[in-house]
Structures are given as structure tokens and as C-alpha cells.
Design an enzyme around this catalytic site. Structure first.
Site, PDB file in Angstrom:
ATOM      1  N   HIS A  93       4.965  10.704   1.276  1.00 14.00           N
ATOM      2  CA  HIS A  93       3.570  10.336   1.471  1.00 14.00           C
ATOM      3  C   HIS A  93       3.233  10.394   2.963  1.00 14.00           C
ATOM      4  CE1 HIS A  93      -0.105   7.917   1.550  1.00 14.00           C
ATOM      5  NE2 HIS A  93      -0.209   8.177   0.264  1.00 14.00           N
TER       6      HIS A  93
ATOM      7  N   GLU B  82       1.706   8.518   4.878  1.00 14.44           N
ATOM      8  CA  GLU B  82       1.922   7.277   5.625  1.00 14.44           C
ATOM      9  C   GLU B  82       3.394   7.113   5.996  1.00 14.44           C
ATOM     10  OE1 GLU B  82      -1.857   5.321   3.318  1.00 14.44           O
ATOM     11  OE2 GLU B  82       0.165   4.728   2.741  1.00 14.44           O
TER      12      GLU B  82
ATOM     13  N   GLU C 242      -2.525  15.714  -0.704  1.00  7.40           N
ATOM     14  CA  GLU C 242      -3.357  14.666  -0.130  1.00  7.40           C
ATOM     15  C   GLU C 242      -3.794  15.065   1.272  1.00  7.40           C
ATOM     16  OE1 GLU C 242      -2.236  10.473  -1.901  1.00  7.40           O
ATOM     17  OE2 GLU C 242      -0.755  11.110  -0.455  1.00  7.40           O
TER      18      GLU C 242
ATOM     19  N   GLY D 200      -7.921   6.975   2.292  1.00  8.38           N
ATOM     20  CA  GLY D 200      -8.415   5.677   2.713  1.00  8.38           C
ATOM     21  C   GLY D 200      -9.610   5.725   3.630  1.00  8.38           C
TER      22      GLY D 200
ATOM     23  N   SER E 125      -9.023   9.457  -1.661  1.00 11.54           N
ATOM     24  CA  SER E 125     -10.316   8.871  -2.031  1.00 11.54           C
ATOM     25  C   SER E 125     -10.845   9.417  -3.351  1.00 11.54           C
ATOM     26  CB  SER E 125     -11.340   9.072  -0.910  1.00 11.54           C
ATOM     27  OG  SER E 125     -10.904   8.435   0.279  1.00 11.54           O
TER      28      SER E 125
ATOM     29  N   GLY F  32      -5.044   5.663  -4.720  1.00  9.24           N
ATOM     30  CA  GLY F  32      -4.728   4.508  -3.896  1.00  9.24           C
ATOM     31  C   GLY F  32      -5.618   3.324  -4.220  1.00  9.24           C
TER      32      GLY F  32
END
Length: 252
Positions: free
Chosen positions: A95, A97, A167, A173, A213, A234
């Protein structure tokens, strides 16, 4: 035929009590309803050992990460075999992040994929470009390289177990979403890259999810695209009432 999947990535949210209540809420919202997709829930790993198997008749569970090591003196790490000893059947790997905050690169991610497969877990492997890469026009090459560098060491048999998730980092986000056409363009290119290595049949059977999103309002348009096979969700997965419309997008 490839699977449609709607996956929930809770990230670092929910206390134990809140999380167990959310699992129950999602389970109850599916009562009397048969989704046209697999529903995959990926909570923080400490939930996985406590989830009642009764939920597995409607829901599949997974982790958000695993170690690149099988066992040993790695304080705080959770191995793929540990995850596989619970109800979990899948694990998110790579991911954005994790890439950004934990400096995870392709060499490490390839090891994590190998660990997951060895433990019998399905990797949900994430790829995506940053805003500057989208704007300078290198986004196709960036994402193709992420796929190749971490996954192209796999055999045909093992690659066929991979779930890909695109993504765009600039849409995670932020409230921004890639348009359905932008998502389709990238998903089609990813499938083309896979076909060049593994052949058209494996590429056609590879599930590619969209994340960034994605919510009930835009899911039907995104999921209607021929190469978009579902979503990695998410924020909208943290309430059953917001998650259900995304699952139902495959009814339209």
C-alpha cells in the site's frame, strides 16, 4: 472468469469493541442479500484471531500487511504464517502508505509476496503513481515498473493468485478520485503489461481493483468499466451504511 471483489481497508482505525461491532453491522446488512462480488474485510491484524468463523459464510478476511520474514527476532512484526493461522485468507501488500511511511521498496515487497503465497494467503498487491508522476506523464511507466519489479519473478501458477489494486496516490484520502476513464486506462494498461509476461489468459483472469476515494456515489460508474473488477475501500468502509452501496454497485 475473474472475481469481482470489494475490499475494506480499515487502516489504523477502530478499537476492538468498535471493530467487532462494525463486522457485525456489515454482516447484518448482507442478511437476505447475495452480493455479486466477494466482500473482503481487512482490519488491523489484532482483530483476526478473535473473529468468529460464523462471519466467513458471507465475508472474507485479510490483513493489511505482513513481514518479509517467516519468524524470528523481529519485534512488532507479524508473519504471514501467523496471519494464515486465523480466519484470514488474504493480505494487502505494498500500500502507498507503507511505501511512503515505512520506505518499502520492490525488493522487500517481493519478499512479502513470497511469504504470503507460501503461507497460502492471496496477496492484494497495491500500485499507483504520485501526483507529480501523473502530471509529468510518466504514470503508466511508473505503475508498470512497480508491477514488474515486485511480481514478475513469480511463476505463472503463483501470479495467478495475485489480486492487483491500482491506487493513484493523489486520490487516497483526498476526496479526489480518478475519473472512470482514467481508472479504465490504467487498469487496461496493467492488464496489458501482465499479458506480455504471463499471457492473455492469466491477464484476463487477474482481478484488478480500484482504490482512491471510491464511494457509493462513484462506484457504479467505476465498476462498469471493463477492466475495473472492484474496489479497495478506505474511509467509506468504516461505516456499514456507506460500505453497502459500494458492494451493491455490482447490481447495477
Amino acid at each position: 472468469m475473474r472475481k469481482h471483489i470489494v475490499a475494506a481497508n480499515w487502516k489504523m482505525n477502530k478499537t476492538f469493541q468498535e471493530g467487532m461491532a462494525l463486522i457485525e453491522d456489515v454482516y447484518k446488512t448482507l442478511d437476505g442479500y447475495k452480493p455479486n462480488c466477494e466482500v473482503l474485510i481487512c482490519p488491523p491484524s489484532y482483530f483476526l484471531g478473535a473473529i468468529d468463523k460464523k462471519y466467513c459464510d458471507k465475508l472474507t478476511f485479510g490483513a493489511q500487511d505482513c513481514s518479509e520474514h517467516t519468524s524470528g527476532a523481529y519485534t512488532g512484526e507479524i508473519s504471514a504464517p501467523m496471519i494464515a493461522s486465523t480466519v484470514a485468507k488474504a493480505v494487502i501488500i505494498g500500500h502507498s502508505e507503507r511505501r511512503a511511511y515505512h520506505n518499502e521498496g520492490s525488493e522487500m515487497l517481493a519478499k512479502k509476496v513470497d511469504q504470503a503465497l507460501e503461507a497460502g494467503l492471496r496477496p492484494v498487491f497495491c500500485v499507483g503513481e504520485k501526483l507529480d508522476q501523473r502530471e509529468d506523464g510518466t504514470y503508466m511507466e511508473v505503475v508498470a515498473k512497480q508491477v514488474k519489479d515486485a511480481l514478475f519473478h513469480l511463476s505463472d501458477k503463483d501470479f495467478a493468485k495475485i489480486i492487483l489494486a491500482y491506487e493513484p496516490v493523489w486520490a487516497i484520502g483526498t476526496g479526489k478520485t480518478a475519473s472512470a476513464d482514467q481508472a479504465q486506462e490504467m487498469h487496461a494498461n496493467i492488464r496489458k503489461v501482465v499479458a506480455e509476461k504471463y499471457g492473455q489468459e492469466i491477464a484476463d483472469n487477474c482481478t484488478i481493483l480500484y482504490g482512491g476515494s471510491c464511494k457509493g456515489e462513484n462506484a457504479p460508474e467505476l465498476f462498469a468499466k471493463p477492466d475495473v473488477d472492484g474496489g479497495l475501500i478506505g474511509g467509506a468502509s468504516l461505516e456499514a451504511s456507506k460500505f453497502l452501496p459500494i458492494i451493491k454497485a455490482f447490481d447495477k
